[in-house]
Design a protein around this motif. Structure first.
Motif, PDB file in Angstrom:
ATOM      1  N   TYR A  11       0.837  -1.212   0.000  1.00  0.00           N
ATOM      2  CA  TYR A  11       0.000   0.000   0.000  1.00  0.00           C
ATOM      3  C   TYR A  11       0.868   1.257   0.000  1.00  0.00           C
ATOM      4  O   TYR A  11       0.570   2.223  -0.685  1.00  0.00           O
ATOM      5  N   TRP A  12       1.930   1.232   0.786  1.00  0.00           N
ATOM      6  CA  TRP A  12       2.759   2.415   0.990  1.00  0.00           C
ATOM      7  C   TRP A  12       3.772   2.636  -0.134  1.00  0.00           C
ATOM      8  O   TRP A  12       4.424   3.665  -0.196  1.00  0.00           O
ATOM      9  N   GLU A  13       3.891   1.652  -1.037  1.00  0.00           N
ATOM     10  CA  GLU A  13       4.839   1.754  -2.147  1.00  0.00           C
ATOM     11  C   GLU A  13       4.168   2.115  -3.474  1.00  0.00           C
ATOM     12  O   GLU A  13       4.846   2.289  -4.486  1.00  0.00           O
ATOM     13  N   ILE A  14       2.854   2.255  -3.481  1.00  0.00           N
ATOM     14  CA  ILE A  14       2.125   2.543  -4.719  1.00  0.00           C
ATOM     15  C   ILE A  14       2.408   3.981  -5.169  1.00  0.00           C
ATOM     16  O   ILE A  14       2.244   4.925  -4.407  1.00  0.00           O
ATOM     17  N   MET A  15       2.841   4.101  -6.422  1.00  0.00           N
ATOM     18  CA  MET A  15       3.151   5.410  -7.003  1.00  0.00           C
ATOM     19  C   MET A  15       1.899   5.994  -7.653  1.00  0.00           C
ATOM     20  O   MET A  15       1.157   5.278  -8.330  1.00  0.00           O
ATOM     21  N   ASP A  16       1.682   7.291  -7.417  1.00  0.00           N
ATOM     22  CA  ASP A  16       0.551   7.978  -8.026  1.00  0.00           C
ATOM     23  C   ASP A  16       0.754   9.480  -7.862  1.00  0.00           C
ATOM     24  O   ASP A  16       1.684   9.911  -7.170  1.00  0.00           O
ATOM     25  N   THR A  17      -0.121  10.254  -8.473  1.00  0.00           N
ATOM     26  CA  THR A  17      -0.103  11.709  -8.279  1.00  0.00           C
ATOM     27  C   THR A  17      -1.218  12.047  -7.296  1.00  0.00           C
ATOM     28  O   THR A  17      -2.281  12.521  -7.687  1.00  0.00           O
ATOM     29  N   TYR A  18      -0.976  11.806  -6.025  1.00  0.00           N
ATOM     30  CA  TYR A  18      -1.983  11.985  -4.983  1.00  0.00           C
ATOM     31  C   TYR A  18      -2.408  13.442  -4.838  1.00  0.00           C
ATOM     32  O   TYR A  18      -3.543  13.722  -4.481  1.00  0.00           O
ATOM     33  N   ASP A  19      -1.485  14.345  -5.109  1.00  0.00           N
ATOM     34  CA  ASP A  19      -1.809  15.766  -5.016  1.00  0.00           C
ATOM     35  C   ASP A  19      -2.203  16.350  -6.364  1.00  0.00           C
ATOM     36  O   ASP A  19      -2.429  17.551  -6.490  1.00  0.00           O
ATOM     37  N   GLY A  20      -2.297  15.491  -7.373  1.00  0.00           N
ATOM     38  CA  GLY A  20      -2.670  15.932  -8.703  1.00  0.00           C
ATOM     39  C   GLY A  20      -1.509  16.452  -9.531  1.00  0.00           C
ATOM     40  O   GLY A  20      -1.679  16.801 -10.693  1.00  0.00           O
ATOM     41  N   LYS A  21      -0.297  16.510  -8.945  1.00  0.00           N
ATOM     42  CA  LYS A  21       0.853  17.072  -9.666  1.00  0.00           C
ATOM     43  C   LYS A  21       2.081  16.169  -9.630  1.00  0.00           C
ATOM     44  O   LYS A  21       2.673  15.881 -10.640  1.00  0.00           O
ATOM     45  N   THR A  22       2.479  15.758  -8.431  1.00  0.00           N
ATOM     46  CA  THR A  22       3.757  15.090  -8.220  1.00  0.00           C
ATOM     47  C   THR A  22       3.596  13.580  -8.124  1.00  0.00           C
ATOM     48  O   THR A  22       2.788  13.097  -7.337  1.00  0.00           O
ATOM     49  N   MET A  23       4.387  12.848  -8.894  1.00  0.00           N
ATOM     50  CA  MET A  23       4.394  11.391  -8.799  1.00  0.00           C
ATOM     51  C   MET A  23       5.199  10.997  -7.571  1.00  0.00           C
ATOM     52  O   MET A  23       6.359  11.395  -7.423  1.00  0.00           O
ATOM     53  N   GLU A  24       4.562  10.281  -6.658  1.00  0.00           N
ATOM     54  CA  GLU A  24       5.230   9.882  -5.411  1.00  0.00           C
ATOM     55  C   GLU A  24       4.532   8.662  -4.827  1.00  0.00           C
ATOM     56  O   GLU A  24       3.438   8.309  -5.241  1.00  0.00           O
ATOM     57  N   THR A  25       5.179   8.042  -3.832  1.00  0.00           N
ATOM     58  CA  THR A  25       4.568   6.898  -3.158  1.00  0.00           C
ATOM     59  C   THR A  25       3.516   7.416  -2.178  1.00  0.00           C
ATOM     60  O   THR A  25       3.553   8.571  -1.751  1.00  0.00           O
ATOM     61  N   SER A  26       2.597   6.540  -1.823  1.00  0.00           N
ATOM     62  CA  SER A  26       1.587   6.943  -0.836  1.00  0.00           C
ATOM     63  C   SER A  26       2.262   7.236   0.509  1.00  0.00           C
ATOM     64  O   SER A  26       1.830   8.136   1.236  1.00  0.00           O
ATOM     65  N   ASP A  27       3.337   6.520   0.813  1.00  0.00           N
ATOM     66  CA  ASP A  27       4.087   6.775   2.042  1.00  0.00           C
ATOM     67  C   ASP A  27       4.598   8.216   2.064  1.00  0.00           C
ATOM     68  O   ASP A  27       4.420   8.930   3.043  1.00  0.00           O
ATOM     69  N   SER A  28       5.206   8.646   0.979  1.00  0.00           N
ATOM     70  CA  SER A  28       5.731  10.006   0.881  1.00  0.00           C
ATOM     71  C   SER A  28       4.602  11.033   0.991  1.00  0.00           C
ATOM     72  O   SER A  28       4.728  12.035   1.703  1.00  0.00           O
ATOM     73  N   PHE A  29       3.502  10.786   0.299  1.00  0.00           N
ATOM     74  CA  PHE A  29       2.368  11.710   0.324  1.00  0.00           C
ATOM     75  C   PHE A  29       1.821  11.880   1.739  1.00  0.00           C
ATOM     76  O   PHE A  29       1.634  13.009   2.212  1.00  0.00           O
ATOM     77  N   TYR A  30       1.560  10.772   2.426  1.00  0.00           N
ATOM     78  CA  TYR A  30       0.982  10.861   3.766  1.00  0.00           C
ATOM     79  C   TYR A  30       1.975  11.433   4.772  1.00  0.00           C
ATOM     80  O   TYR A  30       1.604  12.184   5.668  1.00  0.00           O
ATOM     81  N   ARG A  31       3.249  11.099   4.639  1.00  0.00           N
ATOM     82  CA  ARG A  31       4.254  11.681   5.541  1.00  0.00           C
ATOM     83  C   ARG A  31       4.343  13.189   5.357  1.00  0.00           C
ATOM     84  O   ARG A  31       4.481  13.928   6.327  1.00  0.00           O
ATOM     85  N   LYS A  32       4.255  13.666   4.121  1.00  0.00           N
ATOM     86  CA  LYS A  32       4.271  15.119   3.892  1.00  0.00           C
ATOM     87  C   LYS A  32       3.035  15.779   4.509  1.00  0.00           C
ATOM     88  O   LYS A  32       3.131  16.873   5.067  1.00  0.00           O
ATOM     89  N   ASN A  33       1.880  15.109   4.410  1.00  0.00           N
ATOM     90  CA  ASN A  33       0.668  15.648   5.028  1.00  0.00           C
ATOM     91  C   ASN A  33       0.809  15.742   6.542  1.00  0.00           C
ATOM     92  O   ASN A  33       0.412  16.742   7.154  1.00  0.00           O
ATOM     93  N   VAL A  34       1.357  14.704   7.142  1.00  0.00           N
ATOM     94  CA  VAL A  34       1.560  14.713   8.594  1.00  0.00           C
ATOM     95  C   VAL A  34       2.554  15.806   8.973  1.00  0.00           C
ATOM     96  O   VAL A  34       2.368  16.517   9.967  1.00  0.00           O
ATOM     97  N   LEU A  35       3.599  15.973   8.185  1.00  0.00           N
ATOM     98  CA  LEU A  35       4.579  17.031   8.443  1.00  0.00           C
ATOM     99  C   LEU A  35       3.916  18.409   8.397  1.00  0.00           C
ATOM    100  O   LEU A  35       4.180  19.260   9.245  1.00  0.00           O
ATOM    101  N   GLU A  36       3.050  18.629   7.429  1.00  0.00           N
ATOM    102  CA  GLU A  36       2.326  19.909   7.347  1.00  0.00           C
ATOM    103  C   GLU A  36       1.446  20.099   8.582  1.00  0.00           C
ATOM    104  O   GLU A  36       1.347  21.213   9.113  1.00  0.00           O
TER     105      GLU A  36
END
Length: 194
Positions: free
Chosen positions: A63-88
């Motif tokens: 689940y955490w390794e799936i690549m996508d454009t979660y924010d509509g712009k940047t291709m990243e893993t779900s892990d990276s996306f959620y960690r950035k959200n938590v950081l914000e």
């Protein structure tokens, strides 16, 4: 005046600071452990609402390794996306700690009572009546009873700052902005057919 907001690359050792804010002669910080607790809480929320990505659940590593454009712009893993959200979220909590002091706010008795009741309930249920047992459960998340209580206190202070800023009792930031930057008028169009 806000002097510094730092994000050092720190290991997950206890007590390491992830974010630090120095303002008006005081230092506010969010620890790596608190950040990791918030990441675990995010994962728990995703699991509770049965989120899936490509058929994988948050409890699965894939689940955490799936690549996508979660924010509509940047291709990243779900892990990276959620960690950035938590950081914000951590950054918002950090600034709210500063604003809580700046506005000279205090937690209401009901907010304090709610934190105490939540902690007592956790000792009773997850700790089977023992704070030491609860600490052993919380150790799996890199925190202890006091850190978890600090987390709930920070969330309560964040809410107090929001209530102060956006309520009619506190400064009406949105209303002031609209009054200074927008004009309200009515316009009527009359059709003139000849």
């Amino acid at each position: 005046v806000i002097l510094m907001l730092a994000l050092p690359l720190a290991s997950c050792a206890s007590g390491k600071k992830m974010l630090t804010l120095k303002a008006d002669g005081k230092t506010y910080s969010i620890s790596v452990n608190l950040y990791e607790l918030m990441c675990s809480a995010m994962k728990g929320t995703l699991m509770a609402y049965n989120y899936t990505l490509e058929g994988h659940r948050p409890s699965q590593d894939a689940y955490w390794e799936i690549m996508d454009t979660y924010d509509g712009k940047t291709m990243e893993t779900s892990d990276s996306f959620y960690r950035k959200n938590v950081l914000e979220n951590c950054k918002a909590y950090l600034v709210s700690l500063y604003l809580f002091d700046k506005y000279e706010l205090a937690l209401s008795e009901s907010a304090k009572k709610e934190i105490e009741e939540t902690m007592d309930e956790l000792v009773k249920t997850d700790g089977e009546g023992s704070k030491a047992k609860l600490n052993s459960v919380l150790a799996n998340y890199g925190v202890n009873y006091n850190m978890l209580k600090e987390y709930y206190t920070i969330k309560a202070k964040f809410k107090a700052v929001q209530d102060h800023i956006y309520s009619t009792m506190g400064p009406n930031v949105k209303g002031e902005y609209l009054n200074e930057n927008y004009v309200h008028f009515y316009q009527i169009f009359l059709a003139n057919y000849t």
